[in-house]
Write an enzyme that holds these catalytic residues in place. Structure first.
Site, short mmCIF file in Angstrom:
data_model
loop_
_atom_site.label_atom_id
_atom_site.label_comp_id
_atom_site.label_asym_id
_atom_site.label_seq_id
_atom_site.Cartn_x
_atom_site.Cartn_y
_atom_site.Cartn_z
N LYS A 13 0.83 -1.21 0.00
CA LYS A 13 0.00 0.00 0.00
C LYS A 13 0.87 1.26 0.00
CE LYS A 13 -2.14 -1.42 3.74
NZ LYS A 13 -1.50 -2.76 3.87
N ARG A 89 -9.86 0.12 8.58
CA ARG A 89 -9.37 -1.23 8.90
C ARG A 89 -10.42 -2.08 9.60
NH1 ARG A 89 -3.48 0.06 9.06
NH2 ARG A 89 -2.31 -1.84 9.35
N ARG A 128 11.44 -5.68 4.99
CA ARG A 128 11.20 -4.23 4.83
C ARG A 128 12.18 -3.41 5.67
NH1 ARG A 128 5.24 -1.98 5.54
NH2 ARG A 128 5.34 -3.08 7.53
N ARG A 161 11.18 -1.75 11.18
CA ARG A 161 10.09 -1.40 12.10
C ARG A 161 10.01 -2.45 13.20
NH1 ARG A 161 4.77 -0.03 8.56
NH2 ARG A 161 3.87 -1.24 10.27
N ARG A 172 -0.63 -9.36 13.51
CA ARG A 172 -1.18 -8.40 12.54
C ARG A 172 -1.96 -9.12 11.43
NH1 ARG A 172 4.16 -5.80 11.06
NH2 ARG A 172 3.06 -4.48 9.58
P1 ADP Z 1 2.16 -2.01 3.20
O1 ADP Z 1 2.12 -0.50 3.17
O2 ADP Z 1 0.99 -2.63 2.46
O3 ADP Z 1 2.32 -2.59 4.58
P2 ADP Z 1 4.77 -1.64 1.94
O4 ADP Z 1 4.45 -0.78 0.77
O5 ADP Z 1 5.43 -1.00 3.12
O6 ADP Z 1 3.46 -2.47 2.40
O7 ADP Z 1 5.67 -2.84 1.39
C1 ADP Z 1 6.22 -3.83 2.27
C2 ADP Z 1 7.60 -4.23 1.75
O8 ADP Z 1 7.47 -4.94 0.52
C3 ADP Z 1 8.53 -3.05 1.46
O9 ADP Z 1 9.82 -3.44 1.85
C4 ADP Z 1 8.45 -2.86 -0.06
O10 ADP Z 1 9.69 -2.37 -0.58
C5 ADP Z 1 8.14 -4.26 -0.56
N1 ADP Z 1 7.19 -4.28 -1.68
C6 ADP Z 1 6.00 -3.63 -1.72
N2 ADP Z 1 5.34 -3.90 -2.86
C7 ADP Z 1 6.13 -4.76 -3.56
C8 ADP Z 1 5.99 -5.42 -4.82
N3 ADP Z 1 4.89 -5.28 -5.57
N4 ADP Z 1 6.99 -6.21 -5.23
C9 ADP Z 1 8.06 -6.39 -4.45
N5 ADP Z 1 8.26 -5.80 -3.24
C10 ADP Z 1 7.31 -5.00 -2.80
P1 AMP Z 2 0.66 0.19 9.17
O1 AMP Z 2 1.74 1.22 9.09
O2 AMP Z 2 -0.50 0.47 8.28
O3 AMP Z 2 1.20 -1.22 9.01
O4 AMP Z 2 0.07 0.28 10.66
C1 AMP Z 2 0.89 0.00 11.79
C2 AMP Z 2 0.02 -0.16 13.03
O5 AMP Z 2 -0.67 1.08 13.32
C3 AMP Z 2 -1.09 -1.22 12.96
O6 AMP Z 2 -0.62 -2.52 13.24
C4 AMP Z 2 -2.07 -0.69 14.01
O7 AMP Z 2 -1.65 -1.00 15.32
C5 AMP Z 2 -1.98 0.82 13.84
N1 AMP Z 2 -2.97 1.34 12.89
C6 AMP Z 2 -2.74 1.94 11.68
N2 AMP Z 2 -3.88 2.27 11.06
C7 AMP Z 2 -4.88 1.86 11.88
C8 AMP Z 2 -6.30 1.88 11.81
N3 AMP Z 2 -6.93 2.40 10.73
N4 AMP Z 2 -7.01 1.36 12.83
C9 AMP Z 2 -6.40 0.84 13.90
N5 AMP Z 2 -5.07 0.77 14.04
C10 AMP Z 2 -4.30 1.27 13.05
#
Ligand code: ADP
Ligand code: AMP
Length: 220
Positions: A13, A89, A128, A161, A172
């Site tokens: 995302k 969410r 990541r 993270r 999660r």
């Molecule tokens: P989300 O926001 O859904 O939690 P991220 O965008 O932070 O996911 O992506 C999680 C990890 O996967 C990051 O390290 C990113 O660089 C990698 N990643 C995201 N999308 C892709 C993809 N389509 N192909 C390969 N790696 C990806």
């Molecule tokens: P994310 O960066 O989207 O992976 O979110 C990290 C953490 O933030 C999640 O595991 C939740 O604990 C909290 N969080 C983010 N967005 C929400 C939401 N819309 N509702 C509840 N918790 C959230």
């Protein structure tokens, strides 16, 4: 354009939002990023959210909804549109979002479901890395920085993270299946859902989404 990005943790995302925000000229609003910043600042909201985030649980609906309502109602940079990343969410959050958007007359145009399989998201989450300074996203294998541990954009230090550890990732994922997966159906029923295979490379997913937007704007 206004859209919500749905999908499990690690579906991409944040990555897609970063790729699309320049092309679409819209803001990227990530509740996870905002909450991490609040924690860093030591605000009362950050302190309240901390233990939930560390465990991998959801921060209570009421707190997050208040936060997003304030961002959407008070931020000038949402005028041209936005991508919501990590919100809603829960079904309650989805309903509250519909209410807020009705109040400000800003209907959502797309709910993009980044559909990614469990083995793929697990690899993405454990690999990541994030820039502590500018938030740029990297991956140890898929998108390594040029110099190990250093951001290509701003030379800030990269970190993992704390919630990207195996135990918290498991929580999660369970939380996602129980609370967030059901809202895919909510947006499908609203006629807004676009499902994309997000196991594909980020650039491929980006092209598929751009095609969807182009085809729809040609129709309207
Ligand atoms: P989300 O926001 O859904 O939690 P991220 O965008 O932070 O996911 O992506 C999680 C990890 O996967 C990051 O390290 C990113 O660089 C990698 N990643 C995201 N999308 C892709 C993809 N389509 N192909 C390969 N790696 C990806
Ligand atoms: P994310 O960066 O989207 O992976 O979110 C990290 C953490 O933030 C999640 O595991 C939740 O604990 C909290 N969080 C983010 N967005 C929400 C939401 N819309 N509702 C509840 N918790 C959230």
């Amino acid at each position: 354009m206004r859209l919500v990005l749905l999908g499990p943790p690690g579906a991409g995302k944040g990555t897609l939002a970063n790729l699309l925000k320049e092309r679409l000229n819209v803001a990227h609003i990530s509740t996870g990023d905002i909450l991490r910043q609040e924690m860093k600042d030591g605000s009362s909201l950050g302190q309240e959210a901390k233990s939930f985030i560390e465990r991998g649980d959801l921060v209570p609906d009421e707190l997050v909804t208040r936060l997003i309502e304030s961002v959407l109602k008070n931020n000038a940079n949402t005028d041209k549109g936005y991508m919501l990343d990590g919100f809603p969410r829960t079904k309650q959050q989805a309903e509250d979002l519909s209410r807020i958007l009705k109040e400000i007359n800003q209907p959502i145009e797309y709910a993009i479901y980044l559909d990614s399989t469990l083995p793929v998201v697990l690899k993405r989450l454990t690999g990541r890395r994030v820039c502590r300074n500018c938030g740029a996203l990297y991956h140890m294998e898929n998108k390594p920085s040029k110099v190990n541990g250093i951001c290509d954009e701003c030379e800030g230090p990269l970190y993992q993270r704390p919630d990207d550890n195996e135990t918290t990732i498991k929580t999660r994922m369970e939380v996602y299946v129980d609370n967030t997966q059901p809202i895919v159906t909510y947006y499908d029923n609203e006629g807004l859902l676009q499902r994309v295979d997000a196991d594909k490379d980020a650039s491929e997913v980006e092209s598929i989404l751009m095609k969807i937007f182009d085809e729809n704007s040609a129709k309207n």
